[in-house]
Design an enzyme around this catalytic site. Structure first.
Site: not given
Ligand code: NAP
Length: 529
Positions: A247-248, A267, A303, A394
């Protein structure tokens, strides 16, 4: 509930529900949907939020810091007043226990007040003044005065794993508001009700303290379309994100590919390596138990979770490894934030166990129902770890990988193959630490926070904290998302050359009306010029 959850977008001082599509949130403990339906934000709502933020910026950026501090303190007070309702919604949507909810809310209000103090002190403006030398030869020196100013509207992505402290009223929002940037939040879809309840507190605080409309808006959506539209919108000047590496990176790419590229401070993942020097394997030191607690804390959804522990082969390391696995086994299963996150954890954990040379140290029986997850410890040799990039991913959840190194040289060689991290930890006695200069330097190259004889989970909010780190821990190792330095992501310098005294901003005026510490002709002083 004093303010009902309507599932609408919060646009400035009003709300909007143009979207025809809706989504729901779930109680991870029961799997049942919560009572609310949330409208998916539309493109025109994105545009309205960004337009309002742009208009608000012209007033908000020049407002005295003391007024912005009032606003931040009013948000904290509003959150405290609504505490019972907020905690209830938080627990329904996150499956996290009451103690965690209350603790996280306290942390959130503490952060808001810390950033209020930053806004008030104006210390973030980093003022430098070089007065004119009209008689200098061969050329006269002009009067030059520099200070920081806000970038403009900031888009904040709420994080799934901290519904209060890293979401709607979390550190990204508080730090941006402190320095004069309006904020548009994209609420996290796993806790949309919590985001709305918190967002209403911010809306109310903005009204009560007479802030310009548009200083805060919040949009909700359950897919990547909304986030993409917010990052691409021309009025967006910077982005704060906490979440997955995928996502990041996707959002950072969008930010860089715009006609006007903008910074995306993401992050992302971190496995937070821990080095256990021989003395720390002594069972009387209690590190196995302390680390089992750290690995399984909050079902490992931090994290700063210690996902990689390295030691040097020998009976001490064997005892430590077995004790850590036994302690993790004793913890049992815990509820994760969402069935999707639990499923990802289970898949990745199995994938680790299937890798060549990996031994399962814990005795996984069954995770339990959909969102339950049981902790796990795996063991591998340093040689096998070094050549397998798959073991450096991770695992978001209560998991850690133990790596057995042949000797200190092997340990250094192995750490060299690890990417950038939020934290690195070192356990050992004074004599070991004193002779570990190479190791300490290497860990310093890899991480944003280096800690000795402690666990990495638990991030203090204070001026000296750095919660960031070299890629892929973040997209920019120079900045932190926790602690008062977090404001540095949202500001830029401006030099004023030969401006008449009457039009200089207060921070740069000769009489120093803000009473702040400034660098004047190379000397730090609060004195007027
Ligand atoms: P995420 O999938 O990265 O999503 C976080 C936010 O970003 C959500 O609002 C998501 O929207 C948005 N997003 C993600 N990809 C995007 C893209 N390509 N374009 C536009 N918006 C995008 O993280 P998460 O939902 O919190 O958790 C999923 C995984 O992330 C976890 O299983 C874990 O592996 C990881 N995570 C890591 C940390 C850390 O601190 N290292 C923290 C939280 C999560 P939508 O959900 O609406 O698509």
């Amino acid at each position: 509930m004093q303010y009902p959850i309507t599932g609408h977008q919060l646009l400035g001082f009003s709300e909007s529900s143009l979207g025809k599509n809706t989504f729901e949130t779930f109680n991870p403990q029961t799997g049942a949907p919560t009572p609310w339906k949330f409208c998916e934000a539309t493109d025109s709502e994105v545009h309205m939020a960004m337009e309002l933020a742009t208009r608000a910026f012209t007033t908000y950026r020049d407002m005295p810091g003391i007024r912005r501090a009032e606003f931040l303190r009013a948000i904290a007070a509003e959150l405290e007043q609504q505490q019972e309702d907020l905690v209830s919604v938080y627990m329904q949507e996150s499956g996290l226990p009451e103690g965690r909810a209350r603790g996280e809310l306290g942390r959130t209000t503490g952060q808001l007040r810390a950033f209020a103090a930053v806004a008030e002190s104006a210390s973030w403006m980093d003022v430098r003044i070089d007065t004119a030398q009209p008689d200098r030869t061969p050329l006269p020196k002009p009067d030059i005065r520099k200070c920081m100013r806000p970038l403009g509207p900031v888009v904040v992505f709420g994080a799934s794993n901290f519904p209060f402290a890293f979401s709607t009223a979390g550190g990204d929002t508080a730090s941006a508001l402190a320095v004069g940037c309006p904020v548009v939040v994209k609420g996290h879809p796993m806790h949309a009700g919590t985001s709305e309840a918190v967002g209403r507190c911010i809306q109310l605080a903005a009204r009560k303290t007479a802030m310009p409309e548009g200083v805060f808006s919040q949009l909700q959506g359950s897919g990547t379309v909304l986030g993409g539209a917010l990052v691409r919108h021309p009025a967006t000047k910077a982005v704060g994100f906490t979440g997955s590496k995928a996502g990041g990176l996707a959002l950072a790419r969008l930010g860089a590919e715009r006609g006007e590229p903008i910074p995306v401070f993401a992050e992302m993942g971190s496995i937070n390596p821990v080095v256990v020097l021989p003395s720390a394997t002594d069972p009387t030191q209690g590190w196995a138990k302390a680390y089992a607690q750290s690995v399984t804390l909050g079902a490992g959804q931090f994290c700063t979770n210690p996902g990689l522990v390295l030691g040097i082969k020998g009976p001490g390391w064997n005892t430590f490894s077995a004790a850590l696995a036994a302690e993790v086994d004793a913890v049992g299963s815990a509820c994760m934030l969402h069935p999707k996150i639990a499923a990802q954890y289970q898949v990745l954990r199995s994938d680790f166990f299937a890798q060549p040379g990996v031994t399962q140290m814990t005795s996984i029986s069954s995770d339990g129902d959909d969102t339950q997850a049981i902790g796990a410890v795996a063991l591998v040799s340093a040689a096998a770890f070094r050549k397998n990039a798959g073991l450096k991913r991770e695992v978001f959840g209560p998991f850690t990988l133990l790596v057995t190194c042949e000797d200190q040289e092997d340990l250094v060689r192995t750490l060299n193959t690890v990417e950038g991290q939020l934290t690195a930890s070192l356990l050992g006695n004074e004599a070991e630490l004193e002779s570990a200069a190479t190791l300490i330097s290497l860990l310093g190259d890899k991480a944003g926070r280096l800690l000795v004889n402690g666990v990495p989970t638990g991030v203090e909010v204070c001026p000296s904290m750095h919660h960031g780190g070299p890629f892929p821990a973040t997209t920019d190792a120079r900045f932190t998302s926790v602690g008062t330095d977090a404001v540095k992501r949202w500001i830029r310098p401006l030099s004023y050359q030969n401006l008449p005294a009457g039009v200089l901003p207060p921070a740069l005026k000769n009489d120093n009306p803000l009473g702040i510490l400034r660098m004047v002709n190379g000397q730090m002083t609060t004195d007027p010029i």
